[in-house]
Design an enzyme around this catalytic site. Sequence first.
Site, PDB file in Angstrom:
ATOM      1  N   LYS A  16       1.003  -1.307  -0.078  1.00 10.89           N
ATOM      2  CA  LYS A  16       0.078   0.072  -0.078  1.00 10.89           C
ATOM      3  C   LYS A  16       0.778   1.304   0.170  1.00 10.89           C
ATOM      4  O   LYS A  16       1.668   1.289   0.842  1.00 10.89           O
ATOM      5  CB  LYS A  16      -0.851  -0.015   1.231  1.00 10.89           C
ATOM      6  CG  LYS A  16      -1.976   1.283   0.957  1.00 10.89           C
ATOM      7  CD  LYS A  16      -2.987   1.277   2.540  1.00 10.89           C
ATOM      8  CE  LYS A  16      -3.833   2.315   2.006  1.00 10.89           C
ATOM      9  NZ  LYS A  16      -3.586   3.597   1.595  1.00 10.89           N
ATOM     10  N   PHE A  93      -2.161   0.946 -10.594  1.00  9.31           N
ATOM     11  CA  PHE A  93      -2.547  -0.375 -10.162  1.00  9.31           C
ATOM     12  C   PHE A  93      -3.987  -0.889 -10.626  1.00  9.31           C
ATOM     13  O   PHE A  93      -4.273  -1.915 -10.439  1.00  9.31           O
ATOM     14  CB  PHE A  93      -2.671  -0.413  -8.368  1.00  9.31           C
ATOM     15  CG  PHE A  93      -3.365   0.701  -7.835  1.00  9.31           C
ATOM     16  CD1 PHE A  93      -4.702   1.048  -8.129  1.00  9.31           C
ATOM     17  CD2 PHE A  93      -2.665   1.782  -7.155  1.00  9.31           C
ATOM     18  CE1 PHE A  93      -5.133   2.210  -7.406  1.00  9.31           C
ATOM     19  CE2 PHE A  93      -3.056   2.607  -6.611  1.00  9.31           C
ATOM     20  CZ  PHE A  93      -4.547   3.139  -6.764  1.00  9.31           C
ATOM     21  N   ARG A 161     -15.824   1.340  -1.977  1.00  6.14           N
ATOM     22  CA  ARG A 161     -15.281   0.468  -1.198  1.00  6.14           C
ATOM     23  C   ARG A 161     -15.863  -0.796  -1.484  1.00  6.14           C
ATOM     24  O   ARG A 161     -16.922  -1.049  -1.779  1.00  6.14           O
ATOM     25  CB  ARG A 161     -15.425   0.679   0.204  1.00  6.14           C
ATOM     26  CG  ARG A 161     -14.680   2.033   0.771  1.00  6.14           C
ATOM     27  CD  ARG A 161     -14.632   2.124   2.213  1.00  6.14           C
ATOM     28  NE  ARG A 161     -13.966   3.643   2.590  1.00  6.14           N
ATOM     29  CZ  ARG A 161     -12.999   3.622   2.947  1.00  6.14           C
ATOM     30  NH1 ARG A 161     -12.195   2.419   3.076  1.00  6.14           N
ATOM     31  NH2 ARG A 161     -12.506   4.663   3.294  1.00  6.14           N
ATOM     32  N   LYS A 167      -7.545  -3.733   2.514  1.00  8.61           N
ATOM     33  CA  LYS A 167      -6.558  -3.063   2.976  1.00  8.61           C
ATOM     34  C   LYS A 167      -6.028  -3.434   4.467  1.00  8.61           C
ATOM     35  O   LYS A 167      -7.002  -3.771   5.328  1.00  8.61           O
ATOM     36  CB  LYS A 167      -6.975  -1.527   3.193  1.00  8.61           C
ATOM     37  CG  LYS A 167      -5.682  -0.577   3.600  1.00  8.61           C
ATOM     38  CD  LYS A 167      -6.368   0.970   3.626  1.00  8.61           C
ATOM     39  CE  LYS A 167      -7.546   1.116   4.369  1.00  8.61           C
ATOM     40  NZ  LYS A 167      -8.162   2.572   4.184  1.00  8.61           N
TER      41      LYS A 167
END
Length: 259
Positions: A16, A93, A161, A167
């Site tokens: 991340k 990404f 989301r 995450k």
Amino acid sequence: KFDNTVDPVGYYASEKLDGFRCIYYVENGKGYFMSRNNKPFNAPDWFFDKFPKNVVLDGELHTKRGDFSKISSTVRKKVPIDSEWENIIYKVFDIPLIKAPFKERYAILKKMTKNIPHLELVQHHIVKSKEEFLDFHKNVVLLGAEGTMLRDPDSIYHQKRSKTLLKFKDFFDDEVIVVDYAFGEGRNENVMGNLYVKWHPNAKQSYKGIFKVGSGFNDIERQNYKKLFKVGTVLNIKYWEIGESGKPRFPIFNYIRHA
């Protein structure tokens, strides 16, 4: 968010990044960056010289681990400074408009992002075991990474989301004292939006200033802020790291320690 109930085997894992997420797009032959809040990041025109022209990309403006403050001062300027943007990399990404599973989108990105100045692909690997993923997470965090991400290889692109994108971040916690409050915006317009706090004398941190905590509260707590969060109330908060200013980054309310 990733937790211990999730089996990550088969997911794509990546570091991340600690930067500024934005969408790259082209309009009238010119490249642009737009934040998630539809605000532009004004890069110099030359930055996009070798970028692909007929595609929309999702990625993050980044330099290196632990360089968030410097990146912020660069990308937020209305008039870009060439010498500062020389150090910025757009780490890609995803490719939003391709309606295919992530494993296919990732394969497309591998071919698309080769040997382009200021454009790099965020490297992913397929998780073989939970232990292997936890070791990967631990290692990159020790090197200064913000955390890790897990992506379902069969997931489509979402603009919100999703449980197909997880995450995983580590947090620290400490105690603070309430000194004031402020109303919020939007759905929190008429209730507490943020608490202004300072570190407790017994806290591990030495920063003497005041900072705000606006996350971690439920609706009842926001409505009853006068009773629950009187000036002098001691709270436990969690946060990701201490920034260069001495303030915690991403502080989140945990619980009331005592009044």
